[in-house]
Each structure stands twice: as structure tokens, then as C-alpha cells.
Design a protein around this motif. Sequence first.
Motif, PDB file in Angstrom:
ATOM      1  N   UNK B 329     -13.962  -3.197  -0.057  1.00  0.00           N
ATOM      2  CA  UNK B 329     -13.573  -3.921  -1.271  1.00  0.00           C
ATOM      3  C   UNK B 329     -12.593  -5.018  -0.887  1.00  0.00           C
ATOM      4  N   UNK B 330     -13.013  -5.922  -0.055  1.00  0.00           N
ATOM      5  CA  UNK B 330     -12.061  -6.944   0.359  1.00  0.00           C
ATOM      6  C   UNK B 330     -11.836  -7.939  -0.767  1.00  0.00           C
ATOM      7  N   UNK B 331     -11.334  -7.422  -1.844  1.00  0.00           N
ATOM      8  CA  UNK B 331     -11.072  -8.265  -3.003  1.00  0.00           C
ATOM      9  C   UNK B 331     -10.056  -9.347  -2.638  1.00  0.00           C
ATOM     10  N   UNK B 332      -8.809  -9.024  -2.761  1.00  0.00           N
ATOM     11  CA  UNK B 332      -7.778  -9.986  -2.418  1.00  0.00           C
ATOM     12  C   UNK B 332      -6.988  -9.441  -1.231  1.00  0.00           C
ATOM     13  N   UNK B 333      -7.043 -10.138  -0.145  1.00  0.00           N
ATOM     14  CA  UNK B 333      -6.297  -9.708   1.033  1.00  0.00           C
ATOM     15  C   UNK B 333      -4.803  -9.694   0.736  1.00  0.00           C
ATOM     16  N   UNK B 334      -4.293  -8.510   0.550  1.00  0.00           N
ATOM     17  CA  UNK B 334      -2.890  -8.349   0.180  1.00  0.00           C
ATOM     18  C   UNK B 334      -1.965  -8.901   1.275  1.00  0.00           C
ATOM     19  N   UNK B 335      -0.957  -9.623   0.866  1.00  0.00           N
ATOM     20  CA  UNK B 335      -0.005 -10.146   1.839  1.00  0.00           C
ATOM     21  C   UNK B 335       0.866  -9.023   2.411  1.00  0.00           C
ATOM     22  N   UNK B 336       1.066  -9.051   3.714  1.00  0.00           N
ATOM     23  CA  UNK B 336       1.856  -8.011   4.370  1.00  0.00           C
ATOM     24  C   UNK B 336       3.271  -8.511   4.624  1.00  0.00           C
ATOM     25  N   UNK B 337       4.247  -7.653   4.723  1.00  0.00           N
ATOM     26  CA  UNK B 337       4.105  -6.258   4.336  1.00  0.00           C
ATOM     27  C   UNK B 337       4.120  -6.091   2.827  1.00  0.00           C
ATOM     28  N   UNK B 338       3.557  -5.031   2.386  1.00  0.00           N
ATOM     29  CA  UNK B 338       3.609  -4.721   0.972  1.00  0.00           C
ATOM     30  C   UNK B 338       4.983  -4.131   0.709  1.00  0.00           C
ATOM     31  N   UNK B 339       5.582  -4.565  -0.323  1.00  0.00           N
ATOM     32  CA  UNK B 339       6.951  -4.170  -0.572  1.00  0.00           C
ATOM     33  C   UNK B 339       7.085  -3.440  -1.899  1.00  0.00           C
ATOM     34  N   UNK B 340       7.428  -2.186  -1.847  1.00  0.00           N
ATOM     35  CA  UNK B 340       7.623  -1.435  -3.074  1.00  0.00           C
ATOM     36  C   UNK B 340       9.127  -1.229  -3.218  1.00  0.00           C
ATOM     37  N   UNK B 341       9.700  -1.885  -4.188  1.00  0.00           N
ATOM     38  CA  UNK B 341      11.158  -1.857  -4.289  1.00  0.00           C
ATOM     39  C   UNK B 341      11.708  -0.603  -4.940  1.00  0.00           C
ATOM     40  N   UNK B 342      12.835  -0.187  -4.421  1.00  0.00           N
ATOM     41  CA  UNK B 342      13.524   0.950  -4.998  1.00  0.00           C
ATOM     42  C   UNK B 342      14.469   0.467  -6.087  1.00  0.00           C
ATOM     43  N   UNK B 343      15.225   1.368  -6.641  1.00  0.00           N
ATOM     44  CA  UNK B 343      16.151   0.969  -7.691  1.00  0.00           C
ATOM     45  C   UNK B 343      17.467   1.703  -7.505  1.00  0.00           C
ATOM     46  N   UNK B 344      18.470   1.201  -8.152  1.00  0.00           N
ATOM     47  CA  UNK B 344      19.774   1.838  -8.049  1.00  0.00           C
ATOM     48  C   UNK B 344      19.991   2.734  -9.258  1.00  0.00           C
ATOM     49  N   UNK B 345      20.289   3.975  -8.988  1.00  0.00           N
ATOM     50  CA  UNK B 345      20.569   4.899 -10.076  1.00  0.00           C
ATOM     51  C   UNK B 345      22.076   5.120 -10.104  1.00  0.00           C
ATOM     52  N   UNK B 346      22.684   4.619 -11.152  1.00  0.00           N
ATOM     53  CA  UNK B 346      24.141   4.720 -11.221  1.00  0.00           C
ATOM     54  C   UNK B 346      24.561   6.067 -11.798  1.00  0.00           C
TER      55      UNK B 346
END
Lengths: 355, 355
Positions: B329-346
Amino acid sequence: MAQRKQAVTIKHVARDAGVSLQTVSRVMNNVPNVSPEMKRRVQASIDRLGYVPSIAAQRMGGSRSYIILAINDRERTIADWQLRQGTDWVDQMLLGGMTKCAEHGYRMLIELVDTHNDHVERELGAALTALQPDGVIITPPHSDNPQILALLQARAIPFARIGSTGADGLGGIALTMDDEGSARLAVRHLAELGHRQIGFIAGPADYQLSGWRVDGWRAEMALHGLDAADSLLETGDFTFEGGTRAARALLACEPRPTAIIASNDQMAFATLEVASALGLDVPGDLSLVSFDNTPMARFTRPSLTAIDQPVAETAARAVDLLISQQRGDDADPVPMPINVSGSLVVRGSTAAAKS
Amino acid sequence: MAQRKQAVTIKHVARDAGVSLQTVSRVMNNVPNVSPEMKRRVQASIDRLGYVPSIAAQRMGGSRSYIILAINDRERTIADWQLRQGTDWVDQMLLGGMTKCAEHGYRMLIELVDTHNDHVERELGAALTALQPDGVIITPPHSDNPQILALLQARAIPFARIGSTGADGLGGIALTMDDEGSARLAVRHLAELGHRQIGFIAGPADYQLSGWRVDGWRAEMALHGLDAADSLLETGDFTFEGGTRAARALLACEPRPTAIIASNDQMAFATLEVASALGLDVPGDLSLVSFDNTPMARFTRPSLTAIDQPVAETAARAVDLLISQQRGDDADPVPMPINVSGSLVVRGSTAAAKS
DNA sequence: CTGAAAGCGCTAACAC
DNA sequence: GTGTTAGCGCTTTCAG
């Protein structure tokens, strides 16, 4: 795409050793009738070529799949993972089960199954035909699910039931973590500290072990001449909320219990909160013992005295029996149910009763 | 012993539908060239007979194995499980990876691999030939191990590297959890609270992400005009003991940091202890931010303000890409690196700096 | 668009 | 003891 052909197959080894495929197969499977000489020669080729059999092909050939399937309740497991409350049941299963599997060249695969759905049979059935596991481990609350047991029986797949006495005669290897004994341990500890009003927060009825723990509580209370009054028994559902309700009910009683045993950590945490809200000091005014001893038991204030459930050890035992059974190592027919006892870890939530 | 023959095979379906094996196979695999009419007829038979293909046979036939292998560090993983400190990395991997696999009819299998041993190649190689996974997920500290990457490359098995930027050009799908950005988030939070001496306890050097977090700390410190002095940086090894040493060193400095960022929860707990031993109030005298946000972060006193690592989401992403990639499924060649951001839990461990 | 043939890597059953 | 022969259930060629 993974290449269609394997790098080094049994054929290569056979050619290299100058023997037939069958002989190689025999060596791999440790079949008796092979001359030591032959065995050495074949093994040498195997090592040199770095041959590793494909488990798919092994399965196709009609032998084992080298897969043990561990069935867990989907809803509960996913909820535990999402809530991130530190429940490490699955981890402990993996620790015991997976490492034991590895020792025997097996793999452990976790499968989440939905009970509430009446597709259980279809769902599990599909997994079974897709994977064709050599053994299945069923965990609470599925361990006594007749549908699942019947399915496994019908397919003649060996299975182990964790948290089941197997008293229903529905077959399989039955293993328990001595729930009754553990509950007694908790009561004894509290009784020895001088507590006489010991409340109990039971688990939900769909877990058989809930009943055993209550039995243990009753029996040990009696042994110490204490009254296991109905008012001292509340039922929770293993959640914080359920624990809160149960703890409130228990602590509203007169005379108020001076100690409470909760059937899991979540409900113990809830009890801690309720006590705090009521201005009760733990362990000064209320002693608390919980079941499970998940990681957070050490982190509450005070830390929780808890029954440690030997999940890893039980899973390892289950795997061991499953594998040796289907290998035909009918050495000593183990008496059922197999009982792996937990232990009491004393921490800060229990103290002598005020006199 | 599981029976040698399967209950309902593709043959039965073919006969039932009055078509050839091939056509059934085509329907199962959603191959384009099938008339809708045919498709319906076959599907009907499949449903009626409850046919489920054997994955072993599918693999033997030369197609996919429907298995994704998740490689974890053996020593560290087992230690985490045994210590029961609430590290739920594996659980989160399973939550994200396994459920995503299930969506596509795949299974996720966890494999523990020992790096220290120079058998890595043999060990992993054996697993690969035995299982013939369609994809492999590598986790820190293995994500950049050239031996592993080369092996995977050589076997042409698609792989995803969690915690790697893939900047080494060694191939695979690179995914990071935005370690640098997360560290910046932590610094920003503290800077906004008025802290100027913000110490940092780094992770061990064999984890690439350790460096990125330090980079983030440095960059954000600079942005706020703060001095990321060397004395404010200590290295730990992700253990409590290592954290203790680092925290002691940091808190012995003059001027003493008013805030510390620890690269994981264990080291944050250690810092909490050290602070307490030094008579420092958290967050009164010292603010503390940790990484990981494992379950226990909520249970310390005070509870920990923490960077939440989106492990589940990242694993799910990795599986998704692995599967769609090898499906072509070479739909859209995802740009590397893939970045999944975390969040700050106060939570409770951070407060405004004393002025 | 569909079918027939061949083969994946291995083991069970039978020969020798 | 060892080799030979048939599959296991599926998919990939390749014909039609």
C-alpha cells in the motif's frame, strides 16, 4: 516481502550430512532410533549450516506448532492497560510462561477473548484453527467457562486452567493460587494482631476465586473464634469505585471493623481513601490487607500489607505441564488441582488492634 | 495431541461452493480478479462452514506469516518484570501493537533478545527463521544496533525502529517519541514556574534517546536564557541506584538546583528520596519532572509531574506501517522519522520557584 | 476471470 | 537403524 524460500532447510542439512531428510528430522526431534554416530554427523551439519526448522513447516508436517496460547479477557485486559494502574498480571504471565516456553523451544502468544460477546466460540475457535496451538492457558474469569472448555475438549487441545480447581470435571490441568489459604493467611495475620472485627471485601461472583477467598476468611475467622458476620462481608467488582462502595458500607457498620481485607489492590486503595475521608488512620484505626501485591502496593501511604499471588510461577507451571503432557512424558500424574501458594508480604498498613 | 488434520480446509469450501481451490484463495486474499458473483458465492460457503485458514499453511504456501515480532531487551525486560516496579512498557507495546495487529488479522509476538551476548545474531536469526515474521519491531536499546539491522536487511524483513531517527541510513521505519521536544516541554514548564537552576539526570549512553533528551534540555535552557552548566547534568542508568547517585551529585552543587528533570520514573523516585533525606521539600524546595509516566508516578508523595511517553500509540503506528508497507500500500511515503509526541502531565511535584 | 499443476519445509507411515 | 513415499493446507506460477 519476505522471500519465499528459506535459506537453509532440512534438505541442505541432509545433503551436507549425506543422509536422508528423515534422519535429520529424527535427530532434530530426538527420536530414539538413531545411531550415535549418525546423530553426531547430522548434528555437526546442523550446527555448521546454522539450520533452524521453520515452525510453520513443522506444523504442516503434522507435528507440533510450538505455540502456547494464553487466553485473557479482552475487556478487562485492555482496560488495565489503558488505565495504567500498575496491574501487572499479563507481565507476570509472560515472565513465567514465556520464559518457560523458551526453555522448551516454544513461544507464548497472548490472545484476548471477549466473553460477554456470545461470539466466544467463534472468536476463540478462529484463533485455534489459525494458530493451532499445542496448548492453551485459560485465565480467570474464563477458567471455568463451559463453552471454552467444551471447545478445547472437542479440538483435543491440551489446556491449563489458572484459578480453577477443575472440580467440574470439565478436564484440563487445574491450577490454583491457593486463594482460600491466602485469605486464611490474611485473617491469621490480623487475628494475631488482636483484631476481632475483620471485614472482607469480596471479588465479583464471576470469578470463582472470589468465593474461595470468602471461604478462607470464614474458616479462619471461625478458627479464631471470631464472628464472620454478614455485615462484615461486602462485594466489590475489583474496581476502585466498587471498592469505595464496599469500604463505605463496611466502615459504616457498628461496631466498626478494625481491619479489612480487600480482594485486590484497587479495592484496597479505595478503602485507604475512604478511611482517610472518614478521618481514620491506617493502620492506627484500621488495618488493611490486600490481594495481588501489584507494584503500587509499595507506593501507597501507608504501603500495603498484601497477599502476593504467584502468577509467574503458576504460569510457568502450567506451561511445563502442558508441554510435558503433550510430549507424552507421563512421568508422574500430578494430582489436581495443582496448588501454588502465595505469601503474605507485611508492610505498613497493618498494626496491632487498639485494646 | 492436536489432530493432524484440520476440520474445515480450503478444499471443503471449494467443494461446497463448487469452485476451484484457487478461487477460494483469491477471495480470501481479496485478489482483484474475481467476479462479484463468484465472490459472494464463495464468501457464503466460507461463512457457512466457518472456514478459517491455517496461518502455518498460508506461510508454507509462500505468502505471509501474519506475525509481527516485537524485539525487547531480555535482561532489562525480565528485570522489570521481576522487580515489579510498575514499568509498563511491554503492556503499552501490547496495547498498541497487539490490538492494531488484530485489526489486520496479524498476531504480535514478543521476543526477548540478549544484546550483551554476542549471540545476538544467532539468537535473533533463529527466531526469524523459526517464525518468519512479516515484520519486526525493534525497541531501545536495540533500535540502532547495526548487527540487528544488518540481519534484518539481509533477510529482507521489514522492520520498524522505535526510538530511532534512522539517521544512520540503516533502513527500516524510524519512529521516535519526540524525546528532544519532550525534554523541552519539561524545561519550559519549569522555566515558566520561575526556575533557573534546572538540573538534568540523563539516561545511559546506550540509549540514543538519552542524548536527545539532553539536547532538548540544553536547547530549551538556552532559549530561556538559562545556563545548562555541566554541573547541572548527571548521568544515571535508569535504575533507582543510579538515580540516587545522580540526584545526590546534583543536589550537592552550589547553588543548588531548584528543579530537576529525571529521564525516567525510577530515577525520579530516587531523587524524591534523596531530597527527602536532605530535608528538602518537593515541590517547595525542589521541583521534579520525570519521564515515562509509569503507573506509579501518580502514587508517590507528591505525585510526579511527568512526560507521558506515547508507547502504545507508537507501537500501533509501527505495526500499521509495517503491515501496509509489506502489503504494498505505498500510498504516501511517510516522511522519516515518524514522530509521535508525548505530553506533559502536571501533578504535584512541580511548583513555582521561591523568589 | 477461472482452473490445474507444482511446490513450500517438514513429518508420519511405511518400507528396507 | 535408515531411506522412501505421501501428504499437511495453502499459494504461486502458468494455462485456458
